[in-house]
Design a protein around this motif. Structure first.
Motif, mmCIF file in Angstrom:
data_model
loop_
_atom_site.group_PDB
_atom_site.id
_atom_site.type_symbol
_atom_site.label_atom_id
_atom_site.label_comp_id
_atom_site.label_asym_id
_atom_site.label_seq_id
_atom_site.Cartn_x
_atom_site.Cartn_y
_atom_site.Cartn_z
ATOM 1 N N CYS A 717 21.226 -24.623 28.027
ATOM 2 C CA CYS A 717 22.679 -25.042 28.493
ATOM 3 C C CYS A 717 23.551 -24.378 27.566
ATOM 4 O O CYS A 717 24.831 -24.309 27.691
ATOM 5 N N LEU A 718 23.170 -23.421 26.836
ATOM 6 C CA LEU A 718 23.960 -22.382 26.073
ATOM 7 C C LEU A 718 24.509 -21.496 27.283
ATOM 8 O O LEU A 718 25.554 -20.707 26.941
ATOM 9 N N MET A 719 24.175 -21.539 28.376
ATOM 10 C CA MET A 719 24.724 -20.634 29.746
ATOM 11 C C MET A 719 25.433 -21.800 30.705
ATOM 12 O O MET A 719 25.555 -21.325 31.753
ATOM 13 N N ASP A 720 25.739 -22.816 30.086
ATOM 14 C CA ASP A 720 26.603 -23.679 31.139
ATOM 15 C C ASP A 720 27.839 -23.330 31.275
ATOM 16 O O ASP A 720 28.438 -22.570 30.566
ATOM 17 N N PRO A 721 28.356 -23.695 32.660
ATOM 18 C CA PRO A 721 29.822 -23.250 32.961
ATOM 19 C C PRO A 721 30.758 -23.724 32.129
ATOM 20 O O PRO A 721 32.046 -23.339 32.021
ATOM 21 N N ASP A 722 30.457 -24.936 31.630
ATOM 22 C CA ASP A 722 31.551 -25.735 30.742
ATOM 23 C C ASP A 722 31.343 -25.361 29.125
ATOM 24 O O ASP A 722 30.234 -25.626 28.668
ATOM 25 N N GLU A 723 32.447 -25.093 28.582
ATOM 26 C CA GLU A 723 32.391 -24.577 27.261
ATOM 27 C C GLU A 723 31.953 -25.657 26.407
ATOM 28 O O GLU A 723 31.344 -25.535 25.286
ATOM 29 N N GLN A 724 32.630 -27.022 26.747
ATOM 30 C CA GLN A 724 32.150 -28.076 25.848
ATOM 31 C C GLN A 724 30.602 -28.456 25.971
ATOM 32 O O GLN A 724 30.063 -28.820 24.841
ATOM 33 N N VAL A 725 29.979 -28.344 26.703
ATOM 34 C CA VAL A 725 28.567 -28.430 27.039
ATOM 35 C C VAL A 725 27.766 -27.390 26.207
ATOM 36 O O VAL A 725 26.937 -27.641 25.514
ATOM 37 N N ARG A 726 28.362 -26.234 26.289
ATOM 38 C CA ARG A 726 27.682 -25.015 25.450
ATOM 39 C C ARG A 726 27.792 -25.314 24.001
ATOM 40 O O ARG A 726 27.235 -24.983 23.372
ATOM 41 N N PHE A 727 28.900 -25.804 23.614
ATOM 42 C CA PHE A 727 29.304 -26.205 22.278
ATOM 43 C C PHE A 727 28.370 -27.238 21.879
ATOM 44 O O PHE A 727 27.785 -26.797 20.676
ATOM 45 N N ALA A 728 28.336 -28.318 22.452
ATOM 46 C CA ALA A 728 27.393 -29.389 21.995
ATOM 47 C C ALA A 728 25.885 -28.740 22.092
ATOM 48 O O ALA A 728 25.143 -29.272 21.119
ATOM 49 N N ALA A 729 25.521 -28.205 22.898
ATOM 50 C CA ALA A 729 24.313 -27.690 22.805
ATOM 51 C C ALA A 729 23.979 -26.745 21.852
ATOM 52 O O ALA A 729 23.119 -26.832 21.085
ATOM 53 N N ALA A 730 24.837 -25.763 21.496
ATOM 54 C CA ALA A 730 24.647 -24.942 20.365
ATOM 55 C C ALA A 730 24.479 -25.519 19.145
ATOM 56 O O ALA A 730 23.829 -25.228 18.174
ATOM 57 N N LEU A 731 25.396 -26.670 18.840
ATOM 58 C CA LEU A 731 25.514 -27.473 17.767
ATOM 59 C C LEU A 731 24.086 -28.199 17.419
ATOM 60 O O LEU A 731 23.589 -28.355 16.349
ATOM 61 N N ALA A 732 23.692 -28.642 18.463
ATOM 62 C CA ALA A 732 22.446 -29.627 18.572
ATOM 63 C C ALA A 732 21.055 -28.838 18.267
ATOM 64 O O ALA A 732 20.116 -29.517 17.430
ATOM 65 N N LEU A 733 20.955 -27.603 18.656
ATOM 66 C CA LEU A 733 19.557 -26.777 18.251
ATOM 67 C C LEU A 733 19.319 -26.890 17.102
ATOM 68 O O LEU A 733 18.249 -26.958 16.728
ATOM 69 N N GLY A 734 20.059 -26.389 16.214
ATOM 70 C CA GLY A 734 19.913 -26.269 14.863
ATOM 71 C C GLY A 734 19.505 -27.753 13.912
ATOM 72 O O GLY A 734 18.797 -27.814 13.139
ATOM 73 N N ARG A 735 20.184 -28.450 14.507
ATOM 74 C CA ARG A 735 19.790 -30.061 13.938
ATOM 75 C C ARG A 735 18.677 -30.730 14.375
ATOM 76 O O ARG A 735 18.049 -31.571 13.710
ATOM 77 N N ILE A 736 18.255 -30.359 15.533
ATOM 78 C CA ILE A 736 17.029 -30.832 16.051
ATOM 79 C C ILE A 736 15.847 -30.182 15.531
ATOM 80 O O ILE A 736 14.785 -30.813 15.141
ATOM 81 N N ASP A 737 15.673 -28.848 15.455
ATOM 82 C CA ASP A 737 14.661 -28.252 14.879
ATOM 83 C C ASP A 737 14.820 -26.860 14.233
ATOM 84 O O ASP A 737 15.247 -25.805 14.873
ATOM 85 N N PRO A 738 15.234 -26.817 13.010
ATOM 86 C CA PRO A 738 15.393 -25.722 12.374
ATOM 87 C C PRO A 738 14.372 -24.519 12.173
ATOM 88 O O PRO A 738 14.597 -23.540 11.697
#
Length: 916
Positions: A717-738
């Motif tokens: 999703c870091l390459m999603d066309p929508d910036e809000q989706v990219r934002f949420a995906a980027a933020l989630a990755l580190g919280r799910i698995d450091p």
């Protein structure tokens, strides 16, 4: 003979040619050219595998397509343009990896106008895309979009600077292209020696759009563009307000204190946009310490006159907060009464932050100008009500002004001398300005004065003037601690004035258990449909056991043919909250009553978690509005909504975008307990609706470590066309698995995303996964915190610095201190929160700044600020006087938050008020 042989040979030759031709045709017909293969498969086959749900297969296909390179570009461009979001993201990622050969095709997609899909890939591609974008600058279509993308790349597009500079003066070129070119040059910013002179020259262009773009570009460069100051000062008088506004912003970013006189002149521009921008620029300079001592005294005289006409200057002075206080104190001694009045009024607006002005103000209560003296009285009450007792006589004599009663309310018990005047103000007067407002504020002032006002209010209950007795009753109900001696007077009022019995009943309910003697009176009112709702609520507030009696009666009213009775019952049940649990089935049935369906939903929501099953059932309702309301309310219940998990998961597939997205929001609020929903949320990451994808990514991040199976889909999703989706995906990755080290490369790529929010989210996760990245990202955060970005974005950057580099975060203390005076309460609260983390020793300043916005017009904000002060505990004791005022707020929810905060800040005082 020879002729015959020749003819035969010719015929044979022709036959051979015909046969050869037929043979070639047949070969062509049945032996078409084979499709090229690459590593054993066609491009179509590799793209097919690229979209495979299995990541091992798709990753292998991606690697192969990258190796194929140029030949794969056309089919990948086609794949990224379709409606298959998963295939788009993967194809776009491959194109970025291929680099320069893929850039022309992506740039071509810009010709139709803004194209987030192409833009995202090109910005990520960076320098590899610069040549293709530079070439596009000369095209009639797509050039302006190419310039915008180059700007989004920032310094990585430095190679394009010569081409951009060449476009800027081309008068035959598209004017929007030239404007965007100027902005892009500012965003790229380097080499400054080439860019700044070009932008200065562009400030003199004949087209205002180009001049505006040049000023905006210089704002992005900031302080290194000091040589542009003369040209920008000249632009403040530009005939086009958009150019002058942009010049104001640029001067603010450059930060030259020598521009203050010009900006002060622009502050008086007849064009509102220009004057507002000049005010913002002056504030910006002041927050950086760029306003020299003579400046503020020159601004203060501009504040004299009516608040409405001088609002802009007053707002500027107020937003300067403590920085403006010394000069405002000096202005209190001005020979011009209008200046003294303006200074006092601004100090009052600044509020508790202006404490140092109290002694000076106290000495001016007998100013020879009555308007000045009254303004001083108002200011004292707003700044420090504990030291405003001497202002009470003046305020009591000025109750035709609604602000006088408000000031007395702020002073509270110390204003007891004003009780007779306030009682008199309860009476209607046709000659009084703002009659209803004055009476309402007088009622609240009497409540704030408290027990000393009880005797007078009891007498006022007998007043026959229109509306006096109800106002007195409301005041008696609000007094803290609750007054038992008011009960008999209110009971008598019920007997004497049946027409307004509902008001008296509610007042008894506010008094609570101390009003137990009134239970028989209130029970008698239950037979009257007009006052039954108020009586029912009062009975339960006095004695919770009364719910067993009143709720069944209200349920019967829900079945009435009289709409007003049904409405009254719903409002009463909503006010009863959890005590109305037995009414849930009846309220659910009322949802079919279209005129009152919204009210029924509100009542169910107020009942609380007991209503969760009812809202869960609504998720399957055929009426869309009910499903939408259900997800909104269930999210409000937070983790307690877990009992509705199964229907919420089903709602993720609702055909309505708002319902599907709302269901994901409910799961977000449930948090880790929603782990069973992870597969369904992963499915929603490929939904066509961007809001559905966004909320799914957010929910997965909140589920946290239980959502590890979502790591690869989120990375994609870091390459999603929508910036809000990219934002949420980027933020989630580190919280799910450091420990998800595979996310580091794409997160590093996301540091160059076109969206600032995505960059910040990528920094957050990247540094959670790999702490060695901190040194690299801190400069990025510093740049974002200091640039001409909107304040909320700068705060997010500061928050990142607090987490990763606390020492560097201290560089933003001036910004945060300045924003502590913001007229925007949300920004003020955010600044306070960050400042408390960076420099806890600033807590006294923070407390006073927050106390000043406890008067915010938005009830929810008042409650939020009270909560923030409560979280500071005894350190927030200086805010106690302002919090006391909220205990009498018109909104019950605000009163509850204020009481909770006071218990945390000053338990003895809370106990004395009966709210322990």
């Amino acid at each position: 003979m020879k002729s015959s042989r020749g003819s035969t040979l010719l015929q044979a030759g022709l036959l051979v040619l015909i046969l050869l031709g037929l043979g070639y045709w047949a070969w062509q017909r049945y032996h078409r050219p084979t499709t090229p293969t690459y590593e054993g498969k066609t491009l179509e086959q590799w793209v097919g595998e690229l979209s495979d749900p299995d990541y091992a297969t798709s990753d292998q296909a991606a690697d192969t397509l990258v190796r194929i390179g140029t030949d794969a570009v056309p089919i990948l461009l086609e794949a990224r343009g379709g409606n298959d979001i998963r295939l788009h993201r993967r194809a776009a990622a491959v194109l970025v990896r291929i680099g320069a050969p893929a850039a022309p095709g992506l740039v071509a997609a810009l010709k139709g106008g803004p194209n987030p899909r192409a833009e995202t890939a090109l910005v990520r591609m960076g320098p590899a895309a610069t040549p293709a974008l530079t070439d596009a600058l000369q095209e009639p279509n797509g050039g302006k979009e190419a310039a915008r993308v180059l700007g989004l790349m920032g310094p990585r597009a430095a190679d394009a600077v010569p081409s951009l500079i060449a476009v800027l003066p081309q008068r035959q070129a598209n004017v929007e292209l030239r404007q965007r070119t100027a902005v892009a040059l500012g965003l790229i910013g380097t080499p400054q020696a080439d860019i700044i002179p070009a932008l200065i020259a562009a400030l003199k262009e004949d087209r205002p759009e180009v001049r505006q773009g040049a000023a905006e570009g210089l704002a992005w460069i900031g302080s290194p563009a000091r040589e542009a100051v003369p040209a920008l000062v000249a632009a403040l008088k530009d005939g086009k307000p958009e150019v002058a506004v942009a010049a104001c912003k640029a001067l603010a970013q450059i930060g030259d204190a020598g521009t203050v006189p010009a900006l002060r002149q622009a502050l008086q521009d007849s064009r509102d946009k220009v004057a507002d921008a000049a005010a913002a620029a002056l504030w910006h300079l002041a927050s950086r310490g760029g306003v020299s001592p003579p400046v503020l005294p020159a601004l203060i005289p501009l504040a004299k006159g009516s608040p409405k006409e001088t609002m802009r200057v007053r707002t500027l002075l107020t937003s300067l907060g403590s920085m403006a206080v010394p000069d405002l104190m000096t202005a209190l001694r001005d020979d011009d009464a209008a200046v003294r009045q303006a200074a006092a009024e601004v100090l009052g607006t600044i509020g508790p932050v202006a404490r140092e002005a109290v002694p000076t103000l106290a000495g001016m209560l007998k100013d020879k100008s009555p308007p000045v003296a009254l303004a001083v009285a108002f200011a004292l009450a707003a700044i420090d009500p504990t030291r405003a007792r001497e202002a009470v006589p003046l305020l009591a004599d000025s109750l035709d002004n609604p602000y006088a009663a408000e000031a007395l309310a702020e002073i509270g018990p110390d204003a007891r001398a004003a009780i007779p005047a306030l009682i008199a103000a309860l009476k209607p007067r046709q000659d009084a300005a703002h009659n209803d407002v004055v009476r309402g504020t007088a009622r609240q002032a009497l409540a704030c004065i408290g027990p000393p006002a009880v005797s007078a209010l009891r007498e006022a209950l007998k007043d026959k003037n229109e509306g006096v007795a109800p106002l007195a009753a409301e005041a008696l109900g609000l007094i803290l601690p609750p007054q038992k001696e008011a009960v008999s007077a209110l009971r008598a009022a019920i007997e004497r004035d049946r027409a307004r019995a509902g008001v008296y009943a509610l007042a008894l309910g506010e008094i609570g258990p101390l009003a137990g003697a009134a239970v028989p009176d209130l029970s008698g009112l239950l037979v009257d449909p007009l006052v039954r709702p108020q009586a029912a609520v009062a009975l339960v507030r006095i004695d919770a056991e009364q719910a067993k009696k009143v709720v069944p009666i209200l349920i019967e009213d829900l079945k009435s043919s009289d709409e007003n009775r049904r409405k009254g019952a719903m409002l009463a049940l909503a006010n009863l909250g959890a005590a109305a649990k037995p009414a849930i089935p009846a309220l659910t049935n009322c949802l079919q009553d279209k005129p009152l369906a919204e009210m029924a939903l509100m009542a169910l929501a107020e009942i609380g978690p007991s209503a969760i099953p009812a809202f869960a059932a609504l998720l399957q309702d055929p009426h869309l509005e009910f499903r939408q309301s259900a997800v909104l309310v269930l999210a409000h219940f937070g983790p307690r909504a877990k009992e509705a998990l199964a229907p919420v998961m089903r709602a993720l597939k609702d055909p309505d975008t708002e319902v599907a997205a709302g269901a994901a929001h409910v799961l977000e609020e449930i948090g880790p307990e929603a782990r069973d929903a992870v597969p369904a949320l992963i499915d929603n990451l490929t939904a066509y609706q961007k809001r559905v994808r966004f909320t799914a990514a957010v929910a997965l991040g909140h589920i946290g470590s239980f959502a590890k199976e979502a790591r690869l889909p989120l990375r994609e999703c870091l390459m999603d066309p929508d910036e809000q989706v990219r934002f949420a995906a980027a933020l989630a990755l580190g919280r799910i698995d450091p420990q998800f080290i595979e996310a580091v490369p794409p997160l590093r790529d996301a540091l160059h995303d076109a969206s600032l929010e995505v960059r910040l989210a990528a920094i957050d996760s990247l540094t959670r996964i790999d702490r060695t990245q901190i040194d690299e990202v801190v400069p990025i955060l510093l740049d974002l915190s200091n640039g001409p970005y909107e304040v909320g974005m700068r705060f997010k950057a500061v928050e990142g610095l607090v987490e990763l580099a606390p020492k560097e975060a201290k560089k933003n203390v001036p910004l945060l201190i300045a924003e502590l005076n913001s007229a925007n309460s949300v920004l003020r609260l955010n600044a306070a929160t960050l400042l408390a983390r960076i420099e806890p020793e600033q807590t006294p300043r923070i407390v006073l700044a927050l106390a000043a916005v406890l008067r915010d017009r938005e009830p929810r904000m008042r409650g939020t600020i009270a909560q923030a002060l409560g979280n500071l505990g005894p350190k927030a004791r200086e805010a106690a006087p302002a919090l006391l005022r909220l205990l009498y707020d018109d909104m019950l929810a605000v009163r509850k938050e204020a009481a909770k905060a006071l218990r945390a800040i000053d338990p003895p005082r809370a106990k004395r008020l009966g709210i322990d």
